[in-house]
Design an enzyme around this catalytic site. Structure first.
Site, PDB file in Angstrom:
ATOM      1  N   ALA A  61       1.048  -1.229   0.164  1.00 53.85           N
ATOM      2  CA  ALA A  61      -0.200  -0.178   0.509  1.00 53.85           C
ATOM      3  C   ALA A  61       1.255   1.253  -0.005  1.00 53.85           C
ATOM      4  O   ALA A  61       1.687   1.130  -0.331  1.00 53.85           O
ATOM      5  CB  ALA A  61      -1.449  -0.313   1.234  1.00 53.85           C
ATOM      6  N   ASP A  62       0.218   1.982  -0.021  1.00 55.51           N
ATOM      7  CA  ASP A  62       1.273   3.649  -0.163  1.00 55.51           C
ATOM      8  C   ASP A  62      -0.612   4.675  -0.044  1.00 55.51           C
ATOM      9  O   ASP A  62      -0.914   4.415  -0.856  1.00 55.51           O
ATOM     10  CB  ASP A  62       1.912   4.081  -1.204  1.00 55.51           C
ATOM     11  CG  ASP A  62       2.576   4.968  -1.400  1.00 55.51           C
ATOM     12  OD1 ASP A  62       3.803   4.951  -0.269  1.00 55.51           O
ATOM     13  OD2 ASP A  62       2.227   6.097  -1.988  1.00 55.51           O
TER      14      ASP A  62
END
EC number: 3.6.1.9
Length: 193
Positions: free
Chosen positions: A76-77
Protein backbone atom coordinates in the site's frame (compact mmCIF):
# COMPACT_ATOMS: atom_id res chain seq x y z
CA UNK A 1 -14.98 -14.43 8.78
CA UNK A 2 -12.41 -14.73 6.03
CA UNK A 3 -12.11 -18.52 5.87
CA UNK A 4 -11.45 -18.20 2.13
CA UNK A 5 -8.02 -16.82 3.06
CA UNK A 6 -6.99 -20.07 4.76
CA UNK A 7 -5.28 -21.14 1.54
CA UNK A 8 -2.94 -18.13 1.75
CA UNK A 9 -0.21 -16.96 4.04
CA UNK A 10 -0.89 -13.22 4.25
CA UNK A 11 2.20 -11.01 4.01
CA UNK A 12 1.97 -7.31 4.82
CA UNK A 13 4.84 -5.50 3.12
CA UNK A 14 4.91 -2.40 5.30
CA UNK A 15 6.90 -0.76 8.07
CA UNK A 16 3.87 1.31 9.09
CA UNK A 17 2.78 0.70 12.68
CA UNK A 18 -0.68 2.00 11.72
CA UNK A 19 -1.09 -0.54 8.92
CA UNK A 20 -0.01 -3.30 11.30
CA UNK A 21 -2.53 -2.08 13.88
CA UNK A 22 -5.33 -2.05 11.31
CA UNK A 23 -4.48 -5.51 9.96
CA UNK A 24 -4.42 -6.86 13.51
CA UNK A 25 -7.81 -5.26 14.15
CA UNK A 26 -9.17 -7.01 11.08
CA UNK A 27 -8.45 -10.33 12.79
CA UNK A 28 -6.41 -11.74 9.93
CA UNK A 29 -3.28 -13.78 10.61
CA UNK A 30 -0.38 -12.16 8.79
CA UNK A 31 3.36 -11.75 8.83
CA UNK A 32 5.36 -8.63 8.03
CA UNK A 33 8.14 -8.58 5.45
CA UNK A 34 10.00 -5.41 4.64
CA UNK A 35 12.77 -4.38 2.32
CA UNK A 36 15.12 -1.58 3.40
CA UNK A 37 14.85 0.78 0.45
CA UNK A 38 11.87 0.44 -1.87
CA UNK A 39 11.82 3.25 -4.43
CA UNK A 40 8.74 5.42 -3.89
CA UNK A 41 9.36 7.81 -6.78
CA UNK A 42 6.82 8.10 -9.59
CA UNK A 43 6.51 9.74 -13.01
CA UNK A 44 5.61 13.45 -12.87
CA UNK A 45 2.75 12.84 -15.29
CA UNK A 46 0.72 10.87 -12.73
CA UNK A 47 -2.17 12.56 -10.92
CA UNK A 48 -4.28 11.80 -7.86
CA UNK A 49 -4.98 8.12 -7.26
CA UNK A 50 -2.61 7.11 -10.07
CA UNK A 51 0.31 7.97 -7.76
CA UNK A 52 -0.33 5.65 -4.79
CA UNK A 53 -1.50 2.89 -7.15
CA UNK A 54 1.76 3.17 -9.11
CA UNK A 55 3.83 3.07 -5.92
CA UNK A 56 1.84 0.14 -4.46
CA UNK A 57 2.49 -1.78 -7.72
CA UNK A 58 6.18 -0.88 -7.59
CA UNK A 59 6.38 -2.10 -4.01
CA UNK A 60 4.74 -5.38 -5.05
CA UNK A 61 7.23 -5.73 -7.91
CA UNK A 62 10.12 -5.23 -5.48
CA UNK A 63 8.82 -8.14 -3.38
CA UNK A 64 7.87 -10.36 -6.34
CA UNK A 65 10.85 -12.70 -6.02
CA UNK A 66 10.11 -13.15 -2.29
CA UNK A 67 6.49 -14.26 -2.73
CA UNK A 68 6.06 -17.92 -1.86
CA UNK A 69 3.62 -20.23 -3.68
CA UNK A 70 0.90 -19.89 -1.02
CA UNK A 71 1.49 -16.24 -0.14
CA UNK A 72 -0.77 -13.24 -0.66
CA UNK A 73 1.22 -10.01 -0.52
CA UNK A 74 -0.42 -6.75 0.53
CA UNK A 75 1.32 -3.52 -0.45
CA UNK A 76 0.00 0.00 0.00
CA UNK A 77 0.94 3.63 -0.38
CA UNK A 78 -0.84 6.72 0.90
CA UNK A 79 -0.60 10.30 -0.29
CA UNK A 80 -2.30 13.55 0.56
CA UNK A 81 -3.61 15.21 -2.62
CA UNK A 82 -3.89 18.95 -2.14
CA UNK A 83 -4.29 21.75 -4.66
CA UNK A 84 -3.23 19.55 -7.56
CA UNK A 85 -0.13 18.05 -6.02
CA UNK A 86 0.88 15.08 -3.90
CA UNK A 87 2.11 15.61 -0.37
CA UNK A 88 4.15 12.65 0.74
CA UNK A 89 6.21 12.30 3.90
CA UNK A 90 8.03 15.48 4.94
CA UNK A 91 11.80 15.64 4.52
CA UNK A 92 12.35 17.68 7.67
CA UNK A 93 10.79 19.91 10.32
CA UNK A 94 10.35 22.94 8.06
CA UNK A 95 8.78 20.82 5.32
CA UNK A 96 6.30 19.39 7.85
CA UNK A 97 5.41 22.89 9.05
CA UNK A 98 4.89 24.12 5.48
CA UNK A 99 2.67 21.15 4.63
CA UNK A 100 0.48 21.74 7.67
CA UNK A 101 0.27 25.46 6.89
CA UNK A 102 -0.92 24.61 3.38
CA UNK A 103 -3.61 22.25 4.76
CA UNK A 104 -4.80 24.68 7.45
CA UNK A 105 -8.38 25.84 6.87
CA UNK A 106 -8.71 23.83 3.65
CA UNK A 107 -9.89 20.51 2.29
CA UNK A 108 -7.69 17.81 0.82
CA UNK A 109 -7.91 14.17 -0.19
CA UNK A 110 -6.13 11.24 1.38
CA UNK A 111 -5.63 8.56 -1.26
CA UNK A 112 -4.34 5.06 -0.62
CA UNK A 113 -3.45 2.59 -3.34
CA UNK A 114 -3.47 -1.08 -2.32
CA UNK A 115 -2.28 -4.12 -4.26
CA UNK A 116 -3.05 -7.75 -3.48
CA UNK A 117 -0.45 -9.89 -5.22
CA UNK A 118 0.28 -13.60 -5.56
CA UNK A 119 2.58 -15.40 -7.96
CA UNK A 120 -0.34 -15.79 -10.38
CA UNK A 121 -2.33 -12.57 -10.17
CA UNK A 122 -2.55 -9.02 -8.89
CA UNK A 123 -5.55 -6.90 -7.94
CA UNK A 124 -5.14 -3.22 -7.11
CA UNK A 125 -7.61 -0.63 -5.90
CA UNK A 126 -7.65 2.86 -4.45
CA UNK A 127 -9.63 4.57 -1.72
CA UNK A 128 -10.20 8.32 -1.46
CA UNK A 129 -11.20 10.20 1.69
CA UNK A 130 -12.00 13.91 1.82
CA UNK A 131 -10.63 15.69 4.89
CA UNK A 132 -11.16 19.30 5.98
CA UNK A 133 -8.84 20.99 8.45
CA UNK A 134 -9.78 23.86 10.74
CA UNK A 135 -7.53 26.90 10.67
CA UNK A 136 -4.40 26.04 12.65
CA UNK A 137 -2.26 28.77 14.16
CA UNK A 138 1.54 28.72 14.08
CA UNK A 139 1.81 27.59 17.71
CA UNK A 140 -0.50 24.62 17.10
CA UNK A 141 1.47 23.57 14.02
CA UNK A 142 4.82 23.90 15.80
CA UNK A 143 3.51 22.05 18.87
CA UNK A 144 2.37 19.12 16.76
CA UNK A 145 5.57 18.93 14.71
CA UNK A 146 7.75 19.14 17.84
CA UNK A 147 5.79 16.75 20.08
CA UNK A 148 4.48 14.08 17.70
CA UNK A 149 5.81 12.12 14.74
CA UNK A 150 4.80 13.75 11.47
CA UNK A 151 7.91 12.63 9.58
CA UNK A 152 6.62 9.15 8.71
CA UNK A 153 3.19 10.32 7.56
CA UNK A 154 1.89 11.57 4.23
CA UNK A 155 0.89 15.21 4.56
CA UNK A 156 2.79 15.46 7.86
CA UNK A 157 -0.08 14.40 10.08
CA UNK A 158 -1.68 11.45 11.79
CA UNK A 159 -5.44 11.76 12.13
CA UNK A 160 -5.28 9.54 15.23
CA UNK A 161 -2.90 11.98 16.96
CA UNK A 162 -3.36 15.38 18.64
CA UNK A 163 -3.55 17.26 15.33
CA UNK A 164 -6.49 15.09 14.28
CA UNK A 165 -8.29 15.82 17.54
CA UNK A 166 -7.93 19.59 17.29
CA UNK A 167 -7.51 20.14 13.56
CA UNK A 168 -9.81 17.86 11.59
CA UNK A 169 -13.22 19.49 11.08
CA UNK A 170 -14.72 16.79 8.88
CA UNK A 171 -14.02 13.54 7.11
CA UNK A 172 -16.02 12.10 4.23
CA UNK A 173 -14.99 8.53 3.54
CA UNK A 174 -12.90 6.03 5.46
CA UNK A 175 -11.26 7.27 8.65
CA UNK A 176 -8.95 4.26 8.50
CA UNK A 177 -7.86 5.25 5.00
CA UNK A 178 -6.59 8.49 6.53
CA UNK A 179 -4.60 6.34 8.99
CA UNK A 180 -3.00 4.57 6.02
CA UNK A 181 -5.12 1.56 5.03
CA UNK A 182 -8.75 1.52 3.85
CA UNK A 183 -9.47 -1.50 6.00
CA UNK A 184 -13.19 -1.84 5.19
CA UNK A 185 -12.49 -1.80 1.46
CA UNK A 186 -9.58 -4.21 1.96
CA UNK A 187 -11.88 -6.55 3.90
CA UNK A 188 -14.42 -6.51 1.05
CA UNK A 189 -11.69 -7.22 -1.52
CA UNK A 190 -10.27 -10.08 0.57
CA UNK A 191 -13.75 -11.52 1.07
CA UNK A 192 -14.20 -11.76 -2.72
CA UNK A 193 -11.03 -13.80 -3.30
Amino acid sequence: MLANLDRYKIVLASNSPRRKELMTGLGVDYVVKTLPDVDESYPDTLQGEEIPLFIAREKAAAYQSMIGPEELLITADTIVWHEGKALGKPVGRQDAIEMLRSLSGKSHQVITGVCLTTREWQKCFAAVTDVRFAILDEDEIAYYVDHYQPMDKAGSYGVQEWIGFVGVESISGSYFNVMGLPIQKLYRELKQL
